[in-house]
Design an enzyme around this catalytic site. Sequence first.
Site, PDB file in Angstrom:
ATOM      1  N   HIS A  98       0.841  -1.209   0.000  1.00 35.26           N
ATOM      2  CA  HIS A  98       0.000   0.000   0.000  1.00 35.26           C
ATOM      3  C   HIS A  98       0.868   1.248   0.000  1.00 35.26           C
ATOM      4  O   HIS A  98       0.604   2.198  -0.753  1.00 35.26           O
ATOM      5  CB  HIS A  98      -0.915   0.003   1.221  1.00 35.26           C
ATOM      6  CG  HIS A  98      -1.648   1.291   1.420  1.00 35.26           C
ATOM      7  ND1 HIS A  98      -2.853   1.568   0.794  1.00 35.26           N
ATOM      8  CD2 HIS A  98      -1.336   2.405   2.142  1.00 35.26           C
ATOM      9  CE1 HIS A  98      -3.255   2.783   1.139  1.00 35.26           C
ATOM     10  NE2 HIS A  98      -2.352   3.314   1.951  1.00 35.26           N
ATOM     11  N   GLU A  99       1.902   1.262   0.824  1.00 43.66           N
ATOM     12  CA  GLU A  99       2.784   2.424   0.884  1.00 43.66           C
ATOM     13  C   GLU A  99       3.542   2.614  -0.434  1.00 43.66           C
ATOM     14  O   GLU A  99       3.769   3.738  -0.872  1.00 43.66           O
ATOM     15  CB  GLU A  99       3.764   2.302   2.055  1.00 43.66           C
ATOM     16  CG  GLU A  99       3.092   2.258   3.423  1.00 43.66           C
ATOM     17  CD  GLU A  99       2.132   3.404   3.658  1.00 43.66           C
ATOM     18  OE1 GLU A  99       2.339   4.495   3.103  1.00 43.66           O
ATOM     19  OE2 GLU A  99       1.150   3.199   4.404  1.00 43.66           O
ATOM     20  N   HIS A 102       1.638   4.577  -2.947  1.00 43.97           N
ATOM     21  CA  HIS A 102       1.802   6.034  -2.901  1.00 43.97           C
ATOM     22  C   HIS A 102       3.038   6.477  -3.691  1.00 43.97           C
ATOM     23  O   HIS A 102       3.037   7.534  -4.338  1.00 43.97           O
ATOM     24  CB  HIS A 102       1.926   6.511  -1.455  1.00 43.97           C
ATOM     25  CG  HIS A 102       0.661   6.419  -0.673  1.00 43.97           C
ATOM     26  ND1 HIS A 102      -0.530   6.974  -1.107  1.00 43.97           N
ATOM     27  CD2 HIS A 102       0.379   5.822   0.523  1.00 43.97           C
ATOM     28  CE1 HIS A 102      -1.477   6.746  -0.224  1.00 43.97           C
ATOM     29  NE2 HIS A 102      -0.961   6.043   0.775  1.00 43.97           N
ATOM     30  N   HIS A 106       3.144   9.014  -6.897  1.00 47.39           N
ATOM     31  CA  HIS A 106       4.084  10.125  -7.010  1.00 47.39           C
ATOM     32  C   HIS A 106       4.785  10.075  -8.365  1.00 47.39           C
ATOM     33  O   HIS A 106       4.955  11.098  -9.032  1.00 47.39           O
ATOM     34  CB  HIS A 106       5.094  10.043  -5.872  1.00 47.39           C
ATOM     35  CG  HIS A 106       5.931  11.276  -5.722  1.00 47.39           C
ATOM     36  ND1 HIS A 106       6.976  11.379  -4.825  1.00 47.39           N
ATOM     37  CD2 HIS A 106       5.909  12.484  -6.364  1.00 47.39           C
ATOM     38  CE1 HIS A 106       7.526  12.570  -4.912  1.00 47.39           C
ATOM     39  NE2 HIS A 106       6.905  13.256  -5.838  1.00 47.39           N
TER      40      HIS A 106
END
Length: 229
Positions: A98-99, A102, A106
Amino acid sequence: MFFHPMDFLIIIAFGLSLWASFRVRGTFNKWSEVPIYSGMTGAQAARRMLDANGLYDVPVEAVPGTLSDHYDPTARVVRLSEPVYYQSSISAVAVACHEVGHAIQHQVHYPMLVARHHMFPVVNFASGVAPLLILAGFFFQQIPWLLGLGIIFFAAAVAFQLVTLPVEFNASSRARDVMIAEGFISNEEERGVAKVLNAAALTYVAAALISVLELLKYIMIFNGRNNDD
């Protein structure tokens, strides 16, 4: 300050937020005890997902704490809590990916993430000033613009929370797609991954709901005062 009819809904939403917080911890702990068939740790899964998307220069670091996982867009680093970094479990891999979702947002300039980044400096200031202005507006009712200005600043903070929702859901969606495509998880493990990610997302939904209800409350009070005048 007085009890407003909207406070009933705010209390219910606050209860939902508490339940969501307990649920995310309970769900994380439950699926932390379930080993993932691939045998990968959270750190290994994050590294593979980053490399699969060409993000070779984005490091994965371990940080103290539990559920302190995050992607730092300024330093371009994926930081994972120690249980996620070192464990080989469904929870660890789900949170780690999940991280990384991100980090991929980006990389591709996901619009809602870009908007969130642009909003952050303003919201950081607004969220600190809004409570003071709103409180002053209640104490100094003869100066109506204080409450009005506080509402404007508070609305900016609420908008930030609302923009955060699609960012979080999209990161989870990206994580699931990669985990399945790259064989990080089996078909049977998808259910566990979904439960972990959905539990985490619910905390953001509950927080946003509380903020929206509070904003509506302040707007109703402000409009009520103007109508009395």
